[in-house]
Design a protein around this motif. Structure first.
Motif, mmCIF file in Angstrom:
data_model
loop_
_atom_site.group_PDB
_atom_site.id
_atom_site.type_symbol
_atom_site.label_atom_id
_atom_site.label_comp_id
_atom_site.label_asym_id
_atom_site.label_seq_id
_atom_site.Cartn_x
_atom_site.Cartn_y
_atom_site.Cartn_z
ATOM 1 N N THR A 73 0.847 -1.189 0.000
ATOM 2 C CA THR A 73 0.000 0.000 0.000
ATOM 3 C C THR A 73 0.882 1.238 0.000
ATOM 4 O OG1 THR A 73 -1.700 -1.147 1.282
ATOM 5 C CG2 THR A 73 -1.840 1.248 1.174
ATOM 6 N N PRO A 74 0.925 1.974 -1.115
ATOM 7 C CA PRO A 74 1.767 3.178 -1.162
ATOM 8 C C PRO A 74 1.208 4.287 -0.276
ATOM 9 C CG PRO A 74 0.435 3.004 -3.155
ATOM 10 C CD PRO A 74 0.217 1.734 -2.382
ATOM 11 N N VAL A 75 2.101 5.110 0.230
ATOM 12 C CA VAL A 75 1.729 6.269 1.054
ATOM 13 C C VAL A 75 2.428 7.495 0.488
ATOM 14 C CG1 VAL A 75 1.949 7.344 3.328
ATOM 15 C CG2 VAL A 75 1.345 4.925 3.153
ATOM 16 N N PHE A 76 1.633 8.522 0.128
ATOM 17 C CA PHE A 76 2.184 9.748 -0.450
ATOM 18 C C PHE A 76 2.670 10.729 0.612
ATOM 19 C CE2 PHE A 76 -0.653 9.535 -4.526
ATOM 20 C CZ PHE A 76 0.009 8.369 -4.897
ATOM 21 N N ASN A 77 1.993 10.731 1.757
ATOM 22 C CA ASN A 77 2.336 11.680 2.811
ATOM 23 C C ASN A 77 1.773 11.165 4.127
ATOM 24 O OD1 ASN A 77 3.350 13.895 4.114
ATOM 25 N ND2 ASN A 77 2.155 15.421 2.986
ATOM 26 N N THR A 78 2.393 11.589 5.224
ATOM 27 C CA THR A 78 1.984 11.133 6.549
ATOM 28 C C THR A 78 1.827 12.325 7.479
ATOM 29 O OG1 THR A 78 3.209 9.060 6.248
ATOM 30 C CG2 THR A 78 2.620 9.643 8.495
ATOM 31 N N GLU A 79 0.802 12.266 8.297
ATOM 32 C CA GLU A 79 0.554 13.312 9.295
ATOM 33 C C GLU A 79 0.110 12.652 10.599
ATOM 34 O OE1 GLU A 79 0.400 16.099 10.609
ATOM 35 O OE2 GLU A 79 1.014 17.587 9.114
ATOM 36 N N LYS A 80 0.005 13.448 11.627
ATOM 37 C CA LYS A 80 -0.528 12.955 12.883
ATOM 38 C C LYS A 80 -2.001 12.584 12.712
ATOM 39 C CE LYS A 80 2.938 13.478 15.830
ATOM 40 N NZ LYS A 80 3.487 12.363 16.639
ATOM 41 N N ALA A 81 -2.417 11.495 13.327
ATOM 42 C CA ALA A 81 -3.798 11.027 13.205
ATOM 43 C C ALA A 81 -4.699 11.768 14.185
ATOM 44 C CB ALA A 81 -3.866 9.521 13.429
ATOM 45 N N THR A 82 -4.794 13.077 13.980
ATOM 46 C CA THR A 82 -5.676 13.932 14.760
ATOM 47 C C THR A 82 -6.712 14.536 13.814
ATOM 48 O OG1 THR A 82 -4.271 15.880 14.419
ATOM 49 C CG2 THR A 82 -3.800 14.502 16.354
ATOM 50 N N ILE A 111 -13.162 4.913 -0.945
ATOM 51 C CA ILE A 111 -12.183 5.041 0.129
ATOM 52 C C ILE A 111 -11.961 3.657 0.749
ATOM 53 C CG2 ILE A 111 -11.654 6.079 2.376
ATOM 54 C CD1 ILE A 111 -13.453 8.429 1.596
ATOM 55 N N ARG A 112 -10.724 3.219 0.767
ATOM 56 C CA ARG A 112 -10.356 1.952 1.405
ATOM 57 C C ARG A 112 -9.373 2.270 2.524
ATOM 58 N NH1 ARG A 112 -14.481 -0.841 -0.622
ATOM 59 N NH2 ARG A 112 -14.468 -0.873 -2.922
ATOM 60 N N HIS A 113 -9.578 1.698 3.680
ATOM 61 C CA HIS A 113 -8.745 2.076 4.817
ATOM 62 C C HIS A 113 -8.346 0.879 5.677
ATOM 63 C CE1 HIS A 113 -12.676 1.651 6.639
ATOM 64 N NE2 HIS A 113 -12.087 1.616 7.825
ATOM 65 N N ASN A 114 -7.275 1.051 6.408
ATOM 66 C CA ASN A 114 -6.837 0.115 7.441
ATOM 67 C C ASN A 114 -6.508 0.916 8.691
ATOM 68 O OD1 ASN A 114 -6.760 -2.661 6.383
ATOM 69 N ND2 ASN A 114 -5.294 -1.841 4.901
ATOM 70 N N ILE A 115 -6.966 0.445 9.823
ATOM 71 C CA ILE A 115 -6.675 1.095 11.095
ATOM 72 C C ILE A 115 -6.015 0.067 12.003
ATOM 73 C CG2 ILE A 115 -7.634 2.260 13.118
ATOM 74 C CD1 ILE A 115 -9.883 3.300 11.392
ATOM 75 N N ARG A 116 -4.791 0.357 12.442
ATOM 76 C CA ARG A 116 -4.047 -0.584 13.269
ATOM 77 C C ARG A 116 -3.529 0.118 14.523
ATOM 78 N NH1 ARG A 116 -1.932 -1.555 7.933
ATOM 79 N NH2 ARG A 116 -2.543 -3.607 7.131
ATOM 80 N N ASN A 117 -3.705 -0.530 15.667
ATOM 81 C CA ASN A 117 -3.203 -0.006 16.942
ATOM 82 C C ASN A 117 -3.619 1.449 17.172
ATOM 83 O OD1 ASN A 117 -1.960 -2.477 17.026
ATOM 84 N ND2 ASN A 117 0.038 -1.695 17.643
ATOM 85 N N HIS A 118 -4.872 1.730 16.862
ATOM 86 C CA HIS A 118 -5.378 3.098 16.997
ATOM 87 C C HIS A 118 -6.818 3.030 17.491
ATOM 88 C CE1 HIS A 118 -5.865 7.385 15.875
ATOM 89 N NE2 HIS A 118 -7.093 7.019 15.548
ATOM 90 N N THR A 119 -7.142 3.848 18.476
ATOM 91 C CA THR A 119 -8.483 3.795 19.071
ATOM 92 C C THR A 119 -9.223 5.123 19.033
ATOM 93 O OG1 THR A 119 -7.523 4.218 21.272
ATOM 94 C CG2 THR A 119 -7.824 1.918 20.634
ATOM 95 N N THR A 120 -8.575 6.186 18.612
ATOM 96 C CA THR A 120 -9.208 7.516 18.662
ATOM 97 C C THR A 120 -10.334 7.644 17.643
ATOM 98 O OG1 THR A 120 -7.108 8.492 19.357
ATOM 99 C CG2 THR A 120 -8.801 9.998 18.530
ATOM 100 N N PHE A 121 -10.086 7.241 16.409
ATOM 101 C CA PHE A 121 -11.091 7.371 15.358
ATOM 102 C C PHE A 121 -11.580 6.005 14.895
ATOM 103 C CE2 PHE A 121 -8.600 11.290 14.933
ATOM 104 C CZ PHE A 121 -9.612 12.245 14.941
ATOM 105 N N LYS A 122 -12.897 5.881 14.733
ATOM 106 C CA LYS A 122 -13.485 4.661 14.209
ATOM 107 C C LYS A 122 -13.517 4.732 12.679
ATOM 108 C CE LYS A 122 -14.335 3.336 18.406
ATOM 109 N NZ LYS A 122 -13.485 2.299 19.032
#
Length: 336
Positions: free
Chosen positions: A180-189, A240-251
């Protein structure tokens, strides 16, 4: 009995304890073929993501951590050289250390090994444009990339070659699954997700106007006129396709609504045949996003190398493409 014990503890001079030979030592002539193979297979892993990171999330076969890390690192080095002219990392360091330790005693060799273990990771990180980052969870790691590497272009090329591979015995990797390519990363806020989404989506979609106090910073790249329509002049549809791992703030539904809410309504959602697919990866406190071509992503088994190598010849030639897509879609629903 006590006298014998004292003799064992004393060194040759009787003044200091004797050191046992290290069975696991890798210094000099004590290296066995098995130890050399083990050392050659070690991959130095980073331990954290950072804002602005580009790269590839990699899933792999369970229980194959070391082999998967090494296999994908070698694959990246191969494509880095063929696509971008980036020289493969040399074996000079290992050769330079090959003769070290021949004349060292056990105590000195142990100190040397400890010093090597304490050496800062930055020294290793400077060696190349591909930097594996451990996620600390089973079957997943992140391969950070630096310019001039483009994660989506690299992944697509790897998958296209896997699709064209005529013989399973010629496959370039055995343990890697989905990329899964990633173009940019930010804080998950709240603000971080909006910021990275606007930056990544802007070249492909018309976005809703920014509200007052928007976290997005205007850059020269964002001023360019985006390509937001397909060949027929119709605004790109999307999924939109997503994966959420080791994260509980956003569903899951919160993430989807947040990103979809930034896209202008002229772009329609199409979950079965989207022009563009927005890939969202949230891991711990970081959110990474990319946009890929929908039909191509589906044709390449959603960038699953293992599935592509496993295709039968008829599927590779496109003779049974429809049936193959249906079967793979069912299979992919249960994959990481």
């Amino acid at each position: 009995m006590s006298e014998n014990q004292n003799k064992r503890k004393q060194g040759p001079s009787g003044a200091a304890p004797a050191h046992k030979k290290s069975k696991g030592s890798t210094a000099g002539k004590w290296k066995t073929p098995q130890q050399k193979a083990k050392m050659a297979g070690r991959i130095e892993m980073g331990n954290s993501l950072d804002v602005g990171d580009e790269g590839i999330w990699v899933t792999y076969a369970r229980g194959m951590n070391t082999r998967a890390f090494k296999e994908f690192a070698e694959l990246c080095d191969e494509y880095g050289e063929s696509m971008y002219g980036i020289p493969k990392p040399s074996d000079e360091d290992e050769k330079n250390h090959e003769g070290e330790g021949d004349d060292l005693d056990i105590e000195a060799s142990i100190e040397q090994e400890l010093a090597a273990m304490k050496a800062p990771r930055k020294q290793v990180a400077k060696k190349g444009v591909f930097r594996p980052i451990s996620a600390g969870i089973e079957c997943v790691f992140f391969m950070k990339t630096l310019k001039p590497v483009e994660p989506d272009v690299l992944v697509r090329k790897m998958c296209e070659d896997a699709q064209k591979c005529p013989d399973p015995r010629e496959r370039k990797c055995k343990y890697i699954n989905r990329l899964t390519p990633v173009f940019n990363t930010e804080k998950a806020t709240e603000k971080g997700i909006e910021r990275v989404a606007r930056q990544v989506l802007a070249p492909y979609f018309e976005l809703v106007p920014e509200t007052e106090g928007s976290p997005t910073e205007t850059t020269s790249q964002e001023i360019l006129v985006p390509k937001t329509t397909n060949s027929a002049g119709v605004p790109f549809s999307y999924a939109i396709r997503h994966n959420i791992r080791n994260h509980t703030t956003f569903k899951s539904d919160e993430v989807i609504k947040k990103i979809a809410g930034l896209v202008d309504l002229k772009h329609k959602v199409n979950l079965s045949n989207a022009d563009k697919v927005i890939l969202v990866e949230i891991f711990q406190t970081f959110c990474g996003i990319s946009v890929v071509d929908g039909p191509q992503w589906e044709e390449l088994k959603r960038y699953n190398l293992n599935s592509l190598y496993g295709m039968i010849p008829k599927q590779k030639s496109g003779a049974t493409q429809v049936d193959g897509d249906k079967s793979s879609a069912k299979k992919n629903d249960g994959e990481t």
